[in-house]
Motif scaffolding. Structure first.
Motif, short mmCIF file in Angstrom:
data_model
loop_
_atom_site.label_atom_id
_atom_site.label_comp_id
_atom_site.label_asym_id
_atom_site.label_seq_id
_atom_site.Cartn_x
_atom_site.Cartn_y
_atom_site.Cartn_z
N ASP A 190 -13.37 -39.82 54.74
CA ASP A 190 -12.97 -38.79 55.95
C ASP A 190 -12.45 -37.37 55.70
OD1 ASP A 190 -13.48 -40.77 57.68
OD2 ASP A 190 -11.41 -42.10 57.50
N ILE A 191 -12.03 -36.34 56.10
CA ILE A 191 -11.92 -34.93 55.35
C ILE A 191 -11.71 -34.45 56.56
CG2 ILE A 191 -12.53 -32.84 54.69
CD1 ILE A 191 -15.07 -33.50 53.63
N HIS A 192 -9.80 -33.95 56.85
CA HIS A 192 -9.67 -32.74 57.27
C HIS A 192 -8.71 -31.40 57.60
CE1 HIS A 192 -8.40 -36.79 59.81
NE2 HIS A 192 -7.90 -37.54 58.29
N ASP A 193 -8.77 -30.89 58.23
CA ASP A 193 -8.50 -29.13 57.84
C ASP A 193 -10.15 -28.69 57.31
OD1 ASP A 193 -6.30 -29.35 59.63
OD2 ASP A 193 -4.82 -29.81 57.26
N ARG A 194 -11.01 -29.02 57.81
CA ARG A 194 -12.17 -28.38 57.44
C ARG A 194 -12.18 -26.69 57.71
NH1 ARG A 194 -18.01 -32.08 56.02
NH2 ARG A 194 -18.11 -29.87 55.47
N ILE A 195 -12.42 -26.53 56.57
CA ILE A 195 -12.22 -24.11 56.60
C ILE A 195 -14.07 -24.07 57.48
CG2 ILE A 195 -11.61 -22.33 55.59
CD1 ILE A 195 -9.83 -24.17 53.54
N LEU A 196 -13.66 -23.22 57.91
CA LEU A 196 -15.16 -22.84 58.51
C LEU A 196 -14.75 -21.30 59.08
CD1 LEU A 196 -16.52 -25.19 60.68
CD2 LEU A 196 -17.39 -24.88 59.03
N PRO A 197 -15.87 -20.64 59.21
CA PRO A 197 -15.25 -19.08 60.08
C PRO A 197 -15.87 -19.20 61.31
CG PRO A 197 -18.25 -19.54 59.24
CD PRO A 197 -17.40 -20.26 58.66
N THR A 198 -14.85 -19.01 62.32
CA THR A 198 -14.62 -18.44 63.79
C THR A 198 -16.00 -17.88 64.24
OG1 THR A 198 -14.17 -16.54 63.97
CG2 THR A 198 -12.44 -18.41 63.43
N GLY A 199 -16.12 -18.02 65.88
CA GLY A 199 -17.24 -17.60 65.86
C GLY A 199 -17.49 -16.03 66.05
N TYR A 200 -18.03 -15.14 67.36
CA TYR A 200 -17.77 -14.02 66.29
C TYR A 200 -16.76 -13.69 68.22
CZ TYR A 200 -19.07 -8.67 66.67
OH TYR A 200 -18.98 -7.50 66.60
N ILE A 201 -15.30 -13.19 67.51
CA ILE A 201 -14.47 -12.78 68.75
C ILE A 201 -14.87 -11.46 69.67
CG2 ILE A 201 -11.93 -12.53 68.97
CD1 ILE A 201 -12.17 -14.72 66.44
N SER A 202 -15.16 -11.16 70.19
CA SER A 202 -15.74 -10.71 71.22
C SER A 202 -15.55 -10.99 72.99
CB SER A 202 -17.01 -9.69 70.94
OG SER A 202 -17.78 -10.49 71.47
N ALA A 203 -15.25 -9.93 73.95
CA ALA A 203 -15.28 -10.70 75.14
C ALA A 203 -16.81 -11.10 75.44
CB ALA A 203 -15.01 -8.95 76.02
N TYR A 204 -17.72 -10.26 74.77
CA TYR A 204 -19.24 -10.75 75.03
C TYR A 204 -19.48 -12.07 75.01
CZ TYR A 204 -18.94 -5.17 74.79
OH TYR A 204 -19.24 -3.85 75.45
N SER A 205 -18.83 -12.32 73.68
CA SER A 205 -19.31 -13.23 73.43
C SER A 205 -18.33 -14.50 73.88
CB SER A 205 -20.01 -14.30 71.70
OG SER A 205 -18.18 -13.62 71.50
N LEU A 206 -17.44 -14.60 74.19
CA LEU A 206 -16.07 -15.91 74.34
C LEU A 206 -15.77 -15.44 75.54
CD1 LEU A 206 -13.99 -15.88 71.42
CD2 LEU A 206 -15.62 -17.69 72.85
N SER A 207 -16.21 -15.84 76.81
CA SER A 207 -16.21 -15.03 78.57
C SER A 207 -14.74 -15.40 78.94
CB SER A 207 -16.68 -15.40 79.87
OG SER A 207 -16.98 -17.11 79.07
N SER A 208 -14.06 -16.51 78.50
CA SER A 208 -12.99 -16.77 78.51
C SER A 208 -11.52 -15.76 78.10
CB SER A 208 -12.60 -18.04 78.87
OG SER A 208 -12.77 -18.66 77.52
N LEU A 209 -12.17 -15.21 76.93
CA LEU A 209 -11.13 -14.67 76.33
C LEU A 209 -9.80 -13.96 77.00
CD1 LEU A 209 -11.22 -13.60 73.15
CD2 LEU A 209 -11.75 -11.70 73.64
#
Length: 798
Positions: free
Chosen positions: A578-597
């Motif tokens: 079991d691994i907790h707090d695995r580190i990942l890059p976020t997705g592309y944070i923009s108004a186009y890719s995240l409609s509910s930003l």
């Protein structure tokens, strides 16, 4: 009956058959002194393993945790040019795909163990920590968002054996030892000097490999030695790209192995002086490599037709320098206590160059070759270890100081700048350079105290307890422990189990990597920024980034070893990690890719003229469950013939079990921020579900015949956000080694003799590969896509 159950039955039947076929008198004898000399000369003793305990080397089969030993002969018989590829066909659960068109990753591909991440495997050389590469795998490859060790920097002929510890061991060795440990033991005393030359090529005529190695040993008094290995490895490119229908049916893209040339050197030396021994080992590799980016057709907006009237294929051609050195002294005090003091220095320099390219925004003034900058990583370690045997018990411990330094070096101006030409593109096509804003120099220090107690409760029951306390200058402290148990129920049957906690410190590259750029849609538009921001960058902070925390793990292993004779061994182990707090890059944070930003996040982007941003974060928790099965059998046959068989099976499955909270400022949940279908498949399904390894060697008189049968399990990828399943495949490797004279051998071999290829993308997946089916295979294919290859190797001992 499922495939795993069928394989378990096969192992059981093979074990029973082998036990019946063996010499009954030898099987039942536990007293070697009673055996005739002829039998004693043919006995294969248990392999020793140093990894997994600080009490010294011991029989691998008697260890409290599962350890596989891969010998030098096995490595060399694979026909593979480097260590990483050799382990991929010998160790079940070791995965080394061959990505292509993935920027720097093409030239230093990652590897994984038990389906986890490349940075969750600790690599040692002679028991000392080996540094990671400075390259951050930042594309959609297996191991995305991590930096791992480059195993191809170690010449095969310098290696005596490889110990693979299949257990969590951070409580003993510190950060990264979550999936397991790979300990590479260099050749020591009692070797012979050897020169080898190898020539090989694929069945399609490309991938030509030329390799020459010289191993020279100089014995010294008192079992001392100096061993030197020099190697030149030239591995030509392969290309399995299909024709591009949009470009007249030409094959204009490179999808395959990079064209690489390595100059390698290894040193291993020991000089006894009374009760102390001075030792030194080092590795050096200088690599030049070349691979393609995506092709730009003549009419592509990123092309300048006056420079490339027929289009162009940018070439990413890094120069990589990697070296490490360890110097130390060890000895024994009057009371029997053993001590070891050492210093290790490791360095990796990954310098990006781009050729056959251009910066469209500079117009006709653009150069066609660029220095796109570099990443560098340096690690320095000071260790002081001791151990003492007290009766049947052993006490060990020590102190470690580690200093790390990570740098990003900017490229030349033309590689990253946005010129005045009316075109959206900027920077060197293929790999825009690091800009001055990306340049960074970051360091940290870590202090560690650790202890290990091996307690022999009875002659049959052994307990091993370990603890390690660490303090890092950037994120704080970590305390981990481990308890392992070994119980020998009978002379033939051993049970073992371990429970442990572990951690992986966030790498300096994850905390400080920055790769941003600018573009403009037209001369009248304002420049827009995009890219990967370090977690301490003001924009990343405004978008919710925080300092990274260490990944934390819990590990359980339960297994058994059955050894009815010195000829036959069978083992089975189940594990949960079991691994907790695995580190990942976020997705592309923009108004186009995240409609509910959220409007607040959108305002941060607008105020800084940022189109979109990515940063690293502690995102998810996972559970990995699996089973390892192994059978080893050896037999002395008539007229001096010998047979050795190794059968192994591994199955593991990783599932996402937790989602951390997304930063409130973004107004989105963590699923939208992190787990798009591509990322979920990358974590849960991009690596083979299982693997079977069947290795055999038959030796008789003047020849050896080696057969290596592999089954690579099914894996998944994503096309147009739909999961695509690629079926399991079997491959067969073979080598015939002829002893032409006492000290001369000639080997003829084939890899993937039946020319097996992974499944191709479906005929309707045009959204990914284009109408011309240019990219025919998934880069996740665990055995590549080159098909069959053949080689010839000549060796001379002296």
């Amino acid at each position: 009956m499922s495939a795993p159950h069928r394989f378990v039955m096969c192992l059981a039947m093979a074990g029973a058959g082998a036990a019946l076929a063996g010499d009954k008198a030898v099987q039942e004898s536990n007293d070697y002194y009673r055996r005739p000399l002829e039998q004693l000369l043919q006995v294969e003793t248990q392999a020793k393993a140093a990894v997994g305990s600080r009490g010294g080397a011991r029989d691998a089969l008697d260890a409290e945790v599962p350890i596989d030993i891969i010998t030098s002969a096995q490595l060399q018989s694979t026909g593979q040019p480097d260590l990483q590829r050799a382990l991929a066909v010998l160790v079940p659960g070791f995965n080394a795909p061959r990505p292509s068109i993935t920027d720097g990753t093409d030239h230093a591909p990652p590897f994984t163990l038990r389906g986890l991440s490349p940075d969750q495997v600790l690599v040692l050389v002679n028991g000392k920590r080996l540094h990671q590469s400075s390259l951050l795998h930042n594309n959609g490859t297996v191991g995305r968002g991590s930096s791992g060790v480059d195993l191809a920097t170690i010449p095969l002929r310098a290696i005596e054996r490889v110990e693979v510890l299949r257990d969590g061991a951070a409580a003993q060795y510190g950060s990264d030892a979550i999936a397991g440990i790979i300990n590479i033991i260099l050749k020591g005393y009692g070797q012979r000097s050897q020169a080898t030359v190898t020539y090989g090529r694929t069945g399609e005529g490309d991938g030509i490999t030329r390799q020459g190695t010289l191993f020279h040993t100089l014995p010294l008094a008192g079992d001392g030695f100096i061993n030197l290995t020099a190697e030149w490895r030239d591995r030509g490119a392969t290309n399995r790209a299909g024709p591009d229908a949009s470009d007249g049916g030409r094959i204009n893209t490179h999808f395959g192995d990079a064209d690489t040339q390595d100059g390698l050197f290894a040193l291993n030396a020991e000089l006894p002086r009374g009760d102390a021994t001075l030792y030194l080992h080092g590795l050096y590799d200088r690599r030049r490599s070349s691979a393609g980016a995506f092709y730009r057709t003549a009419g592509d907006a990123r092309n300048i037709a006056a420079i490339y009237p027929d289009g162009f294929l940018p070439r990413i051609e890094p120069k990589i320098l990697d070296f490490s050195a360890t110097a130390g002294v060890r000895g024994v005090l009057d009371g029997g206590a053993r001590w070891d003091i050492s210093y290790t220095h490791g360095h990796n320099d990954y310098h990006f160059y781009v050729n056959n390219s251009l910066n469209t925004s500079l117009g006709l003034a653009t150069p066609t070759s660029f220095d796109s900058g570099a990443t560098r990583y340096t690690q320095q370690i000071l260790n002081a270890d001791f151990s003492k045997k007290i009766g049947r018990h052993t006490v060990a411990g020590g102190y470690e100081f580690r200093q790390e330094h990570y740098r990003i070096i900017k490229g030349d101006a033309a590689s990253y700048m946005l010129g005045s030409a009316d075109n959206f593109a900027y920077g060197a096509q293929g790999f825009p350079g690091f800009s001055p804003e990306n340049a960074v120099s970051a360091s940290r220090q870590a202090h560690s105290l650790y202890g290990d107690l091996k307690y022999s409760a009875t002659e049959r029951l052994m307990l091993d307890a370990a603890a390690r306390a660490e303090h890092y200058s950037d994120f704080g402290s970590a305390l981990n422990g481990k308890l392992a148990l070994r119980y020998r129920a009978t002379d033939d049957l051993l049970f073992r189990s371990s429970v442990s906690t572990g951690f992986r410190a966030p790498s300096l590259s994850q905390s400080h990597f920055s790769y941003t750029g600018t573009y403009r849609n037209s001369n009248d538009a304002a420049a827009q920024f995009w890219g990967n921001f370090a977690v301490d960058h003001p924009v990343a902070r405004a978008l919710g980034a925080t300092d990274l925390k260490p990944e934390k793990s819990r590990h359980l292993t339960l297994g058994m070893v059955f050894q009815p004779s010195s000829q036959l061994t069978a083992s089975a182990d189940v594990f949960v990690t079991d691994i907790h707090d695995r580190i990942l890059p976020t997705g592309y944070i923009s108004a186009y890719s995240l409609s509910s930003l959220s409007p607040q996040a959108a305002a941060v982007l607008a105020q800084n003229n940022i189109d979109g941003a990515v940063y690293f974060t502690n995102a998810i928790g996972t559970r990995t469950r699996g089973v390892d099965l192994r059978l080893d059998y050896s037999r002395e046959m008539d007229k001096g013939a010998r047979l050795k068989l190794v059968a192994a099976y591994q199955r593991s499955r990783t599932r996402i079990t937790e989602l951390n909270q997304a930063p409130e400022v973004l107004g989105v949940n963590m699923t939208d921020l992190i787990l798009d279908p591509f990322t979920r498949v990358l974590i849960e399904g991009s690596q083979p579900a299982d693997a079977i390894k069947l290795w055999s060697r038959y030796s008789h008189g003047s020849y050896d015949l080696v057969l290596n049968l592999n089954r690579f399990g099914k894996f998944h990828s994503v096309s147009a956000y739909d999961r695509v399943t690629f079926s399991a495949k079997w491959t067969l490797d073979a080598e015939l080694c002829l002893r032409l004279a006492k000290d001369v051998t000639l080997a003829l071999g084939g890899v993937n003799l039946f020319d097996v290829r992974p499944d191709q993308w479906g005929q309707t997946d045009d959204s990914l590969v284009g109408a011309g089916k240019v990219i025919q295979y998934s880069q996740y294919a665990p055995f590549g896509y080159n098909g069959a290859s053949y080689y010839l190797r000549l060796g001379v001992n002296f």
